[in-house]
Design a protein around this motif. Structure first.
Motif, PDB file in Angstrom:
ATOM      1  N   ASP A 197     -52.753   3.480 -21.171  1.00 10.84           N
ATOM      2  CA  ASP A 197     -53.900   4.358 -19.949  1.00 10.84           C
ATOM      3  C   ASP A 197     -52.904   4.235 -18.802  1.00 10.84           C
ATOM      4  OD1 ASP A 197     -55.679   4.250 -22.105  1.00 10.84           O
ATOM      5  OD2 ASP A 197     -56.368   2.437 -21.297  1.00 10.84           O
ATOM      6  N   SER A 198     -51.485   4.398 -18.708  1.00  5.35           N
ATOM      7  CA  SER A 198     -50.792   4.097 -17.530  1.00  5.35           C
ATOM      8  C   SER A 198     -49.506   5.056 -17.787  1.00  5.35           C
ATOM      9  CB  SER A 198     -49.742   2.874 -17.291  1.00  5.35           C
ATOM     10  OG  SER A 198     -50.240   1.665 -17.704  1.00  5.35           O
ATOM     11  N   VAL A 199     -49.826   5.808 -17.981  1.00  6.50           N
ATOM     12  CA  VAL A 199     -48.603   6.479 -18.190  1.00  6.50           C
ATOM     13  C   VAL A 199     -49.615   9.046 -18.098  1.00  6.50           C
ATOM     14  CG1 VAL A 199     -47.000   6.075 -19.089  1.00  6.50           C
ATOM     15  CG2 VAL A 199     -48.302   7.410 -20.266  1.00  6.50           C
ATOM     16  N   PHE A 200     -50.137   8.281 -18.598  1.00  6.59           N
ATOM     17  CA  PHE A 200     -51.450   9.366 -19.013  1.00  6.59           C
ATOM     18  C   PHE A 200     -51.925  10.324 -17.805  1.00  6.59           C
ATOM     19  CE2 PHE A 200     -55.596  11.158 -19.596  1.00  6.59           C
ATOM     20  CZ  PHE A 200     -55.255  12.439 -19.984  1.00  6.59           C
ATOM     21  N   PRO A 201     -52.514   9.676 -17.300  1.00  9.57           N
ATOM     22  CA  PRO A 201     -52.480  10.001 -15.634  1.00  9.57           C
ATOM     23  C   PRO A 201     -51.314  10.795 -14.608  1.00  9.57           C
ATOM     24  CG  PRO A 201     -53.760   8.282 -15.500  1.00  9.57           C
ATOM     25  CD  PRO A 201     -52.693   8.117 -16.149  1.00  9.57           C
ATOM     26  N   MET A 220     -47.246  -0.797  -4.548  1.00  4.96           N
ATOM     27  CA  MET A 220     -47.931  -1.601  -5.784  1.00  4.96           C
ATOM     28  C   MET A 220     -47.007  -2.549  -6.826  1.00  4.96           C
ATOM     29  SD  MET A 220     -50.497  -0.035  -4.600  1.00  4.96           S
ATOM     30  CE  MET A 220     -51.455  -0.568  -6.212  1.00  4.96           C
ATOM     31  N   SER A 221     -45.939  -2.043  -7.273  1.00  7.24           N
ATOM     32  CA  SER A 221     -45.169  -2.692  -8.393  1.00  7.24           C
ATOM     33  C   SER A 221     -45.449  -4.125  -7.858  1.00  7.24           C
ATOM     34  CB  SER A 221     -43.426  -2.257  -8.305  1.00  7.24           C
ATOM     35  OG  SER A 221     -43.775  -1.387  -8.756  1.00  7.24           O
ATOM     36  N   ASP A 245     -40.523  17.239 -20.577  1.00 10.80           N
ATOM     37  CA  ASP A 245     -41.855  18.037 -19.269  1.00 10.80           C
ATOM     38  C   ASP A 245     -42.541  17.062 -19.171  1.00 10.80           C
ATOM     39  OD1 ASP A 245     -44.324  19.254 -19.867  1.00 10.80           O
ATOM     40  OD2 ASP A 245     -42.878  21.581 -19.870  1.00 10.80           O
ATOM     41  N   ALA A 246     -43.755  17.486 -18.653  1.00 10.71           N
ATOM     42  CA  ALA A 246     -44.695  16.467 -18.762  1.00 10.71           C
ATOM     43  C   ALA A 246     -45.559  16.806 -19.710  1.00 10.71           C
ATOM     44  CB  ALA A 246     -45.697  16.758 -17.145  1.00 10.71           C
ATOM     45  N   ALA A 247     -45.748  16.718 -19.938  1.00 12.45           N
ATOM     46  CA  ALA A 247     -46.384  17.669 -21.054  1.00 12.45           C
ATOM     47  C   ALA A 247     -46.197  16.168 -22.559  1.00 12.45           C
ATOM     48  CB  ALA A 247     -46.921  18.249 -21.899  1.00 12.45           C
ATOM     49  N   VAL A 248     -45.179  15.614 -21.884  1.00 14.25           N
ATOM     50  CA  VAL A 248     -44.458  15.068 -23.610  1.00 14.25           C
ATOM     51  C   VAL A 248     -44.962  13.695 -23.037  1.00 14.25           C
ATOM     52  CG1 VAL A 248     -42.059  13.765 -24.112  1.00 14.25           C
ATOM     53  CG2 VAL A 248     -42.318  16.210 -23.148  1.00 14.25           C
ATOM     54  N   VAL A 249     -44.978  13.275 -21.835  1.00 16.07           N
ATOM     55  CA  VAL A 249     -46.007  11.594 -21.607  1.00 16.07           C
ATOM     56  C   VAL A 249     -47.414  12.035 -22.484  1.00 16.07           C
ATOM     57  CG1 VAL A 249     -46.741  10.816 -19.474  1.00 16.07           C
ATOM     58  CG2 VAL A 249     -44.718  11.816 -19.697  1.00 16.07           C
ATOM     59  N   VAL A 250     -48.101  13.358 -22.160  1.00 21.16           N
ATOM     60  CA  VAL A 250     -49.418  13.045 -22.669  1.00 21.16           C
ATOM     61  C   VAL A 250     -49.221  13.286 -23.678  1.00 21.16           C
ATOM     62  CG1 VAL A 250     -51.571  14.490 -22.578  1.00 21.16           C
ATOM     63  CG2 VAL A 250     -49.880  14.222 -20.783  1.00 21.16           C
ATOM     64  N   ALA A 251     -48.297  13.757 -25.194  1.00 20.51           N
ATOM     65  CA  ALA A 251     -48.117  13.377 -26.765  1.00 20.51           C
ATOM     66  C   ALA A 251     -47.573  12.229 -26.850  1.00 20.51           C
ATOM     67  CB  ALA A 251     -46.900  14.310 -26.971  1.00 20.51           C
ATOM     68  N   LEU A 252     -46.705  11.138 -25.920  1.00 22.56           N
ATOM     69  CA  LEU A 252     -46.618   9.976 -25.931  1.00 22.56           C
ATOM     70  C   LEU A 252     -47.365   8.946 -26.183  1.00 22.56           C
ATOM     71  CD1 LEU A 252     -43.580   9.483 -23.739  1.00 22.56           C
ATOM     72  CD2 LEU A 252     -43.460   9.769 -26.869  1.00 22.56           C
ATOM     73  N   ALA A 296     -42.665   4.095 -14.818  1.00 20.24           N
ATOM     74  CA  ALA A 296     -41.557   4.076 -14.613  1.00 20.24           C
ATOM     75  C   ALA A 296     -41.002   5.008 -15.797  1.00 20.24           C
ATOM     76  CB  ALA A 296     -40.355   2.750 -14.450  1.00 20.24           C
ATOM     77  N   LEU A 297     -41.306   4.877 -17.167  1.00 22.80           N
ATOM     78  CA  LEU A 297     -40.442   5.576 -18.126  1.00 22.80           C
ATOM     79  C   LEU A 297     -41.253   6.542 -18.613  1.00 22.80           C
ATOM     80  CD1 LEU A 297     -39.391   5.944 -21.274  1.00 22.80           C
ATOM     81  CD2 LEU A 297     -41.503   4.681 -21.988  1.00 22.80           C
ATOM     82  N   ALA A 298     -42.209   7.553 -17.945  1.00 17.65           N
ATOM     83  CA  ALA A 298     -43.002   8.515 -17.587  1.00 17.65           C
ATOM     84  C   ALA A 298     -42.134   8.986 -16.551  1.00 17.65           C
ATOM     85  CB  ALA A 298     -44.685   8.296 -17.342  1.00 17.65           C
ATOM     86  N   GLY A 299     -41.967   8.889 -15.807  1.00 15.21           N
ATOM     87  CA  GLY A 299     -40.926   9.370 -14.090  1.00 15.21           C
ATOM     88  C   GLY A 299     -39.622   9.693 -14.774  1.00 15.21           C
ATOM     89  N   VAL A 300     -38.857   9.500 -15.946  1.00 16.77           N
ATOM     90  CA  VAL A 300     -37.928   8.923 -16.803  1.00 16.77           C
ATOM     91  C   VAL A 300     -37.784  10.274 -17.534  1.00 16.77           C
ATOM     92  CG1 VAL A 300     -36.463   8.870 -18.534  1.00 16.77           C
ATOM     93  CG2 VAL A 300     -36.850   7.121 -16.506  1.00 16.77           C
ATOM     94  N   VAL A 301     -39.028  10.059 -18.352  1.00 14.61           N
ATOM     95  CA  VAL A 301     -39.436  11.512 -18.953  1.00 14.61           C
ATOM     96  C   VAL A 301     -39.577  12.542 -18.157  1.00 14.61           C
ATOM     97  CG1 VAL A 301     -41.028  12.898 -20.728  1.00 14.61           C
ATOM     98  CG2 VAL A 301     -40.528  10.111 -20.954  1.00 14.61           C
ATOM     99  N   ILE A 302     -40.549  12.322 -17.582  1.00 14.32           N
ATOM    100  CA  ILE A 302     -40.725  14.191 -16.702  1.00 14.32           C
ATOM    101  C   ILE A 302     -39.613  14.449 -16.141  1.00 14.32           C
ATOM    102  CG2 ILE A 302     -42.356  15.129 -14.763  1.00 14.32           C
ATOM    103  CD1 ILE A 302     -44.223  13.123 -15.048  1.00 14.32           C
ATOM    104  N   GLY A 303     -38.451  13.848 -15.700  1.00 12.29           N
ATOM    105  CA  GLY A 303     -37.527  14.373 -14.818  1.00 12.29           C
ATOM    106  C   GLY A 303     -36.176  14.838 -16.336  1.00 12.29           C
ATOM    107  N   LEU A 304     -36.649  13.929 -17.673  1.00 13.58           N
ATOM    108  CA  LEU A 304     -35.843  14.723 -18.696  1.00 13.58           C
ATOM    109  C   LEU A 304     -35.868  15.951 -19.517  1.00 13.58           C
ATOM    110  CD1 LEU A 304     -33.960  11.423 -20.177  1.00 13.58           C
ATOM    111  CD2 LEU A 304     -33.000  12.710 -18.093  1.00 13.58           C
TER     112      LEU A 304
END
Length: 414
Positions: A25-29, A257-258, A165-172, A155-163
């Motif tokens: 739920d945190s990384v999908f949006p 927010m953290s 594709d953003a769509a990989v976060v949706v797959a996760l 934070a993990l989503a940001g790393v994945v997007i940087g390394l």
């Protein structure tokens, strides 16, 4: 937390499943918005998609409550997770292999929301079966773990997007639903009454509503929090981002927010360590710690003071969430708990989208500071009203053997 979970494998699996779901739920949006922007969708299209999943949740959740009360809650919840795994996986494939049309993304978002409606109401029911004598501790543990995950997952989503594709976060996100389904499928609940046929939907909806309205402490809190969604939390969600980013920048806003999430972790731990005799009274008094936060954001204060208010507000909000969830699970009848939880969630969130939508208009007319001062005043007044209601402030931590505080209009499962 180890003492709470002990050697109970079922409860451990449930906590892990909730943590996985919260991570998704945190990384999908973040992932979906970034992927759509990368593929040249506009801000309005992203906004429409983000809101698309909410409508089926509101419309279908009462029916989800009926289904989850009638059958073993674990089975529909696993089925809902499987559906969300497939849908999110398909969305990830579409985003990774080309530019999907807006209607495809909307349909998949609607199906995801519909699946949530048949998952969410069963959480309270399953937890009551897994930890009947440790509901407060179990709720506090789940809240704390979810807060930790909410802090780390973006934070993990940001790393994945940087390394990648953003769509990989949706797959996760799809993977988290699959793992949650696997964990829930491995839980074995105690014996339950045999199901004799399909649910009588309208009758069971009416009976669930009767159980909800028969408890003044329950419907009064939900009613007030519905108004909070309109005038407190809805405006706060919108204006905190706008004002804090304008004043301190996006990076500082993320850190602030953290701080709110760190406060939520602290609130969960306090709820784990304390045993209030009158949980709703204690929880509402604690929630007053959130009151200064909207005002603090509206004033030209230092980032350190805003950060302190964020931590205190997050602590207050999380502590209230734990004692409220525990009170509902303790005092609501087990045979109607999923339906009651559905009415609780819908009532609490119904006006929040309206509050968010009207915030811009209200801020343009009266000013953002006035809107936020009103939010703080409304929260203070609402808590005072609830504390003035005997059924709310006097609700005991443990369900009494006899008495009018927890009436039941039905003594058996429909």
């Amino acid at each position: 937390m180890r003492r709470v979970l002990g050697s109970d494998a079922g409860l451990r699996k449930f906590v892990i499943a909730r943590a996985l779901s919260r991570a998704g739920d945190s990384v999908f949006p973040i992932g979906l918005a970034a992927a759509m922007i990368q593929q040249d969708f506009g801000a309005s299209e992203v906004g429409v998609v983000m809101g698309a999943a909410l409508a089926p949740v509101v419309v279908l959740m009462p029916f989800g409550g009926v289904l989850l009360d009638h059958f073993n809650a674990r089975v529909p919840m696993v089925a809902a997770d499987i559906v969300r795994t497939v849908v999110q996986g398909l969305l990830a494939v579409l985003l990774l292999t080309g530019r999907p049309s807006l209607w495809q993304i909307l349909v998949l978002s609607l199906v995801t929301g519909a699946s949530q409606a048949f998952f969410q109401p069963g959480i309270a029911s399953m937890l009551k079966q897994l930890a009947p004598g440790r509901l407060r501790q179990a709720n506090a543990t789940i809240r704390t773990v979810e807060s930790v995950v909410s802090l780390a997952a973006p934070a993990l989503a940001g790393v994945v997007i940087g390394l990648a594709d953003a769509a990989v976060v949706v797959a996760l996100d799809a993977c988290t639903f699959a793992a949650s389904a696997w964990m829930l499928a491995g839980i074995r609940l105690g014996n339950s009454e045999p199901v004799t046929g399909p649910p009588k939907v309208w009758r069971e909806l009416r009976e669930g509503w009767g159980e909800f309205t028969a408890r003044p402490w329950l419907w009064s809190v939900v009613s007030v929090f519905s108004l909070f969604g309109l005038v407190v939390f809805g405006p706060f969600d919108v204006l905190k981002a706008i004002l804090l980013i304008e004043r301190f920048g996006a990076s500082a806003y993320a850190w602030l927010m953290s701080g709110f999430t760190l406060g939520a972790i602290l609130g969960g731990l306090i709820a784990l360590w304390t045993t209030p005799r009158r949980p709703l009274r204690t929880g509402l008094l604690a929630l007053l710690g959130f009151t200064p936060l909207p005002v603090t954001i509206s004033l030209d204060l230092s980032v350190a003071l805003v950060a302190a208010a964020m931590v205190v507000g997050g602590t207050a909000n999380a502590y209230w969430a734990v004692v409220w969830a525990t009170s509902v699970q303790t005092h609501a009848p087990a045979h109607a708990l999923s339906r009651i939880h559905a009415y609780d969630v819908i009532g609490s969130m119904a006006l929040m989208p309206v509050g968010r939508a009207l915030t811009g208009v209200a801020a343009a007319w009266a000013g953002a500071a006035t809107v936020l001062f009103t939010s703080s005043a409304a929260l203070l007044a609402g808590c005072a009203v609830l504390l003035s209601i005997p059924a709310v402030r006097s609700l005991p931590a443990v369900l009494p053997a006899r008495g009018p505080s927890a009436p039941s209009i039905s003594t058996r499962k429909p």
